[in-house]
Write a protein that holds these residues in place. Structure first.
Motif: not given
Length: 87
Positions: A38-51, A53-67
């Protein structure tokens, strides 16, 4: 009823940040997982809104970074443990 599942603190010691994370020993694994996800979801939605960009793009960017970050943390811990064995 309210319970603390996870606490996190950052301490600055001589300009070196120390991260302390405590997971309540009585917490169930699915509770800890939910809090973290849930914390990661909140971080991603904030990242997507402030930048803007679509949520799906934020998720893709973050998933690689988290890995990459989790892999690096694991490698560093294994390296530190192997040095402890030789000391």
């Amino acid at each position: 009823m309210e319970r603390e599942i996870l606490t996190a603190k950052v301490t600055n010691i001589n300009n070196d940040k120390q991260f302390n994370i405590h997971i309540n020993g009585k917490a169930k694994q699915n509770e800890v997982e939910f809090v973290l996800v849930r914390s990661m979801y909140m971080l991603l939605t904030h990242y997507a809104k402030t930048n803007h960009i679509p949520f799906e793009r934020a998720l893709h960017e973050y998933s690689g970074a988290i890995y990459a970050q989790i892999g690096a943390m694991h490698d560093n811990e294994m390296r530190a443990m192997s040095h402890e064995d030789t000391d």
